[in-house]
Design a protein around this motif. Structure first.
Motif, PDB file in Angstrom:
ATOM      1  N   LEU A 157      42.709  39.142  23.947  1.00 31.32           N
ATOM      2  CA  LEU A 157      42.011  38.011  23.355  1.00 31.32           C
ATOM      3  C   LEU A 157      42.725  37.622  22.068  1.00 31.32           C
ATOM      4  N   SER A 158      42.774  36.341  21.792  1.00 36.17           N
ATOM      5  CA  SER A 158      43.366  35.918  20.525  1.00 36.17           C
ATOM      6  C   SER A 158      42.417  36.268  19.386  1.00 36.17           C
ATOM      7  N   VAL A 159      43.010  36.585  18.240  1.00 36.69           N
ATOM      8  CA  VAL A 159      42.199  36.917  17.068  1.00 36.69           C
ATOM      9  C   VAL A 159      41.311  35.735  16.685  1.00 36.69           C
ATOM     10  N   SER A 160      41.877  34.528  16.735  1.00 39.17           N
ATOM     11  CA  SER A 160      41.092  33.346  16.364  1.00 39.17           C
ATOM     12  C   SER A 160      39.933  33.113  17.327  1.00 39.17           C
ATOM     13  N   SER A 161      40.119  33.422  18.613  1.00 38.67           N
ATOM     14  CA  SER A 161      39.028  33.216  19.575  1.00 38.67           C
ATOM     15  C   SER A 161      37.906  34.223  19.342  1.00 38.67           C
ATOM     16  N   ILE A 162      38.243  35.438  18.924  1.00 39.18           N
ATOM     17  CA  ILE A 162      37.210  36.429  18.606  1.00 39.18           C
ATOM     18  C   ILE A 162      36.391  35.959  17.414  1.00 39.18           C
TER      19      ILE A 162
ATOM     20  N   MET B 141      36.006  32.889  16.276  1.00 38.46           N
ATOM     21  CA  MET B 141      35.216  31.702  16.580  1.00 38.46           C
ATOM     22  C   MET B 141      34.039  32.015  17.495  1.00 38.46           C
ATOM     23  N   ALA B 142      34.202  33.010  18.377  1.00 37.87           N
ATOM     24  CA  ALA B 142      33.089  33.406  19.244  1.00 37.87           C
ATOM     25  C   ALA B 142      31.924  33.922  18.407  1.00 37.87           C
ATOM     26  N   PHE B 143      32.228  34.692  17.353  1.00 36.69           N
ATOM     27  CA  PHE B 143      31.172  35.156  16.451  1.00 36.69           C
ATOM     28  C   PHE B 143      30.562  33.998  15.676  1.00 36.69           C
ATOM     29  N   VAL B 144      31.425  33.115  15.175  1.00 36.83           N
ATOM     30  CA  VAL B 144      30.939  31.989  14.366  1.00 36.83           C
ATOM     31  C   VAL B 144      29.998  31.105  15.177  1.00 36.83           C
ATOM     32  N   GLU B 145      30.336  30.881  16.448  1.00 34.54           N
ATOM     33  CA  GLU B 145      29.560  29.949  17.274  1.00 34.54           C
ATOM     34  C   GLU B 145      28.150  30.446  17.565  1.00 34.54           C
ATOM     35  N   ILE B 146      27.944  31.754  17.603  1.00 32.38           N
ATOM     36  CA  ILE B 146      26.612  32.250  17.976  1.00 32.38           C
ATOM     37  C   ILE B 146      25.858  32.870  16.808  1.00 32.38           C
TER      38      ILE B 146
ATOM     39  N   PRO C  30      24.489  31.545  13.364  1.00 37.54           N
ATOM     40  CA  PRO C  30      24.301  30.444  12.420  1.00 37.54           C
ATOM     41  C   PRO C  30      24.549  30.873  10.980  1.00 37.54           C
ATOM     42  N   GLY C  31      25.302  30.053  10.261  1.00 42.61           N
ATOM     43  CA  GLY C  31      25.603  30.348   8.865  1.00 42.61           C
ATOM     44  C   GLY C  31      26.913  31.066   8.653  1.00 42.61           C
ATOM     45  N   MET C  32      27.527  31.569   9.726  1.00 43.13           N
ATOM     46  CA  MET C  32      28.799  32.276   9.592  1.00 43.13           C
ATOM     47  C   MET C  32      29.962  31.295   9.664  1.00 43.13           C
ATOM     48  N   THR C  33      31.008  31.559   8.883  1.00 42.34           N
ATOM     49  CA  THR C  33      32.259  30.809   8.944  1.00 42.34           C
ATOM     50  C   THR C  33      33.406  31.800   9.128  1.00 42.34           C
ATOM     51  N   PRO C  34      34.602  31.322   9.497  1.00 44.83           N
ATOM     52  CA  PRO C  34      35.726  32.256   9.682  1.00 44.83           C
ATOM     53  C   PRO C  34      36.098  33.028   8.422  1.00 44.83           C
TER      54      PRO C  34
END
Length: 236
Positions: free
Chosen positions: A171-176, A178-183, A185-189
């Motif tokens: 898995l790409s680091v960025s996709s990991i 963003m997967a956390f950020v998307e689910i 609320p309130g989290m950013t990279p």
């Protein structure tokens, strides 16, 4: 007949209004029960540091590197399906972090307390180590420190791709991130860091303030994996 019907309706009206009021109260109570705010636990507030890092370890990576024979509690046969486990909850400064702090609390974590958290931190040895190195710097007693650790973990949603341990994958680091950020609320990279050991996913580190709200942590983020992708080995 119409007059009689009107009289009957007027007599029934108070009962109907009462039923509506009861239904409204029930609906309001159910809404409160479903509301996250209504179920928010009181969080013991730590002292002597600026924020927390919740560190989650990809257990198959650790077992592959350090215990391929499955001799430890974390990697033995009954625990081989573990994916992300809590490595620890670490008090941090804006720059650097405290460790092994003087504390009036015992150095040893009683088994009766530690065993309540084996579902999060899968060994008594690791539980004791985390208390001595990090928990003693939280300004909290043992019970409160581990209670905050559980609340922090329960406030974090885990992406579906990181719940499965049945097969290896890249898995790409960025996709990991963003997967956390998307689910969550309130989290950013800027509030999450993915770390690696060589090609293997090592840890996912999430930054929280003392009240367990997500917060930015530039220094933690700067120590993230520099690879574009990481390997998630399957559970053996």
């Amino acid at each position: 007949m119409r007059f009689a019907a009107l009289i009957a309706a007027e007599r029934l009206l108070p009962a109907f209004v009462a039923l509506l009021a009861i239904a409204g109260c029930i609906g309001e109570d159910r809404a409160k029960a479903a509301s996250p705010a209504a179920n928010t636990e009181a969080i013991p507030l730590g002292t002597g540091f600026d924020f927390y890092v919740l560190s989650l370890s990809w257990s198959p990576s650790w077992c592959k590197a350090y215990d391929p024979q499955g001799k430890t509690d974390q990697c033995e046969a009954g625990g081989r399906r573990r994916g992300l486990v809590v490595h620890g909850l670490w008090p941090q400064y804006e720059s650097g972090y405290p460790e092994n702090c003087p504390s009036q609390a015992p150095r040893r974590v009683p088994e009766a307390l530690g065993r309540q958290y084996l579902d999060l931190i899968p060994s008594m040895g690791l539980i004791g180590h985390q208390w001595r190195k990090h928990g003693t710097c939280s300004g909290l007693g043992q019970a409160d420190y581990f209670a905050v650790t559980r609340i922090a973990r329960e406030r974090l949603a885990i992406p579906p791709d990181l719940l499965s341990t049945g097969q290896s994958r890249d898995l790409s680091v960025s996709s990991i991130e963003m997967a956390f950020v998307e689910i969550n609320p309130g989290m950013t990279p800027q509030m999450i860091a993915v770390t690696c050991e060589g090609r293997l996913l090592d840890e996912i580190r999430i930054c929280f303030d003392k009240e367990l709200n997500f917060r930015i942590c530039p220094q933690v983020d700067s120590r993230a994996c520099r690879r574009s992708a990481v390997d998630l080995p399957r559970a053996q």
